[in-house]
Scaffold this active site. Structure first.
Site, PDB file in Angstrom:
ATOM      1  N   PRO A 124     -10.085  -6.553   0.758  1.00  0.00           N
ATOM      2  CA  PRO A 124     -10.402  -5.171   1.158  1.00  0.00           C
ATOM      3  C   PRO A 124      -9.107  -4.416   1.438  1.00  0.00           C
ATOM      4  O   PRO A 124      -8.159  -4.989   1.993  1.00  0.00           O
ATOM      5  CB  PRO A 124     -11.220  -5.347   2.444  1.00  0.00           C
ATOM      6  CG  PRO A 124     -10.950  -6.743   2.915  1.00  0.00           C
ATOM      7  CD  PRO A 124     -10.589  -7.547   1.708  1.00  0.00           C
ATOM      8  N   ASP A 125      -9.029  -3.153   1.023  1.00  0.00           N
ATOM      9  CA  ASP A 125      -7.867  -2.325   1.342  1.00  0.00           C
ATOM     10  C   ASP A 125      -8.161  -1.638   2.678  1.00  0.00           C
ATOM     11  O   ASP A 125      -8.894  -0.652   2.740  1.00  0.00           O
ATOM     12  CB  ASP A 125      -7.621  -1.291   0.236  1.00  0.00           C
ATOM     13  CG  ASP A 125      -6.285  -0.593   0.431  1.00  0.00           C
ATOM     14  OD1 ASP A 125      -5.941  -0.289   1.595  1.00  0.00           O
ATOM     15  OD2 ASP A 125      -5.590  -0.335  -0.567  1.00  0.00           O
ATOM     16  N   LYS A 138      -7.151 -30.942  -0.490  1.00  0.00           N
ATOM     17  CA  LYS A 138      -5.888 -30.581  -1.141  1.00  0.00           C
ATOM     18  C   LYS A 138      -5.996 -30.764  -2.660  1.00  0.00           C
ATOM     19  O   LYS A 138      -6.420 -31.817  -3.129  1.00  0.00           O
ATOM     20  CB  LYS A 138      -4.771 -31.470  -0.584  1.00  0.00           C
ATOM     21  CG  LYS A 138      -3.410 -31.095  -1.104  1.00  0.00           C
ATOM     22  CD  LYS A 138      -2.346 -32.014  -0.527  1.00  0.00           C
ATOM     23  CE  LYS A 138      -1.020 -31.732  -1.213  1.00  0.00           C
ATOM     24  NZ  LYS A 138      -0.017 -32.739  -0.873  1.00  0.00           N
ATOM     25  N   ASN A 144       2.230 -12.242   1.227  1.00  0.00           N
ATOM     26  CA  ASN A 144       3.353 -11.348   0.948  1.00  0.00           C
ATOM     27  C   ASN A 144       4.472 -11.729   1.914  1.00  0.00           C
ATOM     28  O   ASN A 144       4.200 -12.198   3.013  1.00  0.00           O
ATOM     29  CB  ASN A 144       2.973  -9.905   1.275  1.00  0.00           C
ATOM     30  CG  ASN A 144       2.105  -9.281   0.211  1.00  0.00           C
ATOM     31  OD1 ASN A 144       1.622  -9.957  -0.681  1.00  0.00           O
ATOM     32  ND2 ASN A 144       1.909  -7.997   0.325  1.00  0.00           N
ATOM     33  N   ASP A 176      -2.803  -8.731  -1.389  1.00  0.00           N
ATOM     34  CA  ASP A 176      -3.760  -7.945  -2.162  1.00  0.00           C
ATOM     35  C   ASP A 176      -4.900  -8.787  -2.713  1.00  0.00           C
ATOM     36  O   ASP A 176      -5.982  -8.287  -2.945  1.00  0.00           O
ATOM     37  CB  ASP A 176      -3.035  -7.236  -3.312  1.00  0.00           C
ATOM     38  CG  ASP A 176      -2.087  -6.187  -2.775  1.00  0.00           C
ATOM     39  OD1 ASP A 176      -2.570  -5.292  -2.057  1.00  0.00           O
ATOM     40  OD2 ASP A 176      -0.867  -6.286  -3.025  1.00  0.00           O
TER      41      ASP A 176
END
Ligand code: C5P
Length: 263
Positions: A155-156, A136, A58, A126
């Site tokens: 995992p949250d 690669k 993110n 997420d």
């Protein structure tokens, strides 16, 4: 004392009154107001490797988390700062733990418990790829088609820690909701779903310049209401949050409530 009553009054010390008035008007945490409070902060992005040279992540500069860590340390808290690979330098903290992936961040958070307060400012990815490639991944002409990546959920961490049913649950769990649409509605739903105690919502649509920028416009949601703060420098947002935590702590101490058990 009024109306003929006499005896010891209940007025606080004048210095305490001055400090409380100052905090109320400036929202700047008082030095020492968090002395001895154990606080865990997660910050920055996580990087989820696809192969040795590519990753999923993110966007996150880690600036807001670092500002929160610095403000907590300045207020006297014992800070454990768990950070992913962030652009912003880490703040002064009692313990600094650097991680790469969400799973590593999860393990570092669990290892840091018990704490009194946990603040989840990290922009955790997420998903991660199910199978990380050892070498690669090649593109055409060596490969005939673009690779298909199978993703699995990470995992949250915030939800897991908020929903702990043991003494290890921090007394105050604070999450963040970075949203681009229906910011407050999404944040309200997130507060319910994750079951954290407070949530800081902010609009990170590109036109706000908040993502990676120096300023933030936050709304603090708690079970007892919502408070929108003006657009402020990320340091000032951190100071407000820390002042709120000091207020929360003072209230709990007044009521004789205890925190998580000592390590
Ligand atoms: O669900 P969403 O990612 O929008 O939730 C944001 C909040 O949840 C943030 O406080 C973030 O640090 C936390 N979070 C987490 N672990 C995840 C995803 C989000 O702790 N895997």
């Amino acid at each position: 004392m009024a109306c003929g009553e006499f005896g010891f009054g209940r007025m606080a010390e004048p210095e305490q009154l001055v400090q409380a008035v100052e905090t109320y008007f400036t929202n700047v945490p008082v030095a020492g107001s968090l002395d001895g409070l154990r606080v865990l902060v997660t910050s920055g992005p996580t990087h989820e490797p696809i192969d040795p040279v590519r990753y999923l992540a993110n966007r996150s500069s880690g600036r807001q988390g670092a500002a929160i860590g610095a403000a907590l340390t300045a207020a006297g808290a014992e800070v454990t700062f768990v950070t992913g690979p962030a652009e912003a330098p880490p703040p002064p903290a009692q313990r600094l733990v650097s991680v790469q992936t969400a799973r590593e961040m999860h393990d570092a958070v669990v290892a840091a418990l018990p704490v009194d307060v946990a603040i989840f400012a990290a922009a955790v990815a997420d998903w991660r790829v199910l199978t990380e490639m050892g070498g690669k991944i090649k593109k055409a002409p060596d490969m005939t088609a673009a690779p298909q990546l199978e993703l699995v959920e990470n995992p949250d961490i915030l939800a897991e820690i908020s929903q702990l049913e043991t003494d290890a649950r921090p007394s105050l769990v604070i999450g963040f909701a970075a949203e681009t649409d229906n910011v407050l509605d999404n944040a309200r739903a997130k507060l319910q779903r994750k079951r954290c105690d407070w949530l800081i919502a902010n609009d990170v649509s590109p036109e706000t310049g908040i993502m990676g920028g120096k300023e933030n416009q936050a709304t603090l949601l708690t079970s007892s209401g919502e408070e929108s703060w003006p657009r402020l420098d990320k340091d000032a947002v951190a100071a407000r949050l820390v002042a709120k935590i000091a207020e929360w702590r003072a209230l709990r101490t007044e009521k004789g409530e205890t925190y998580a058990p000592p390590r």
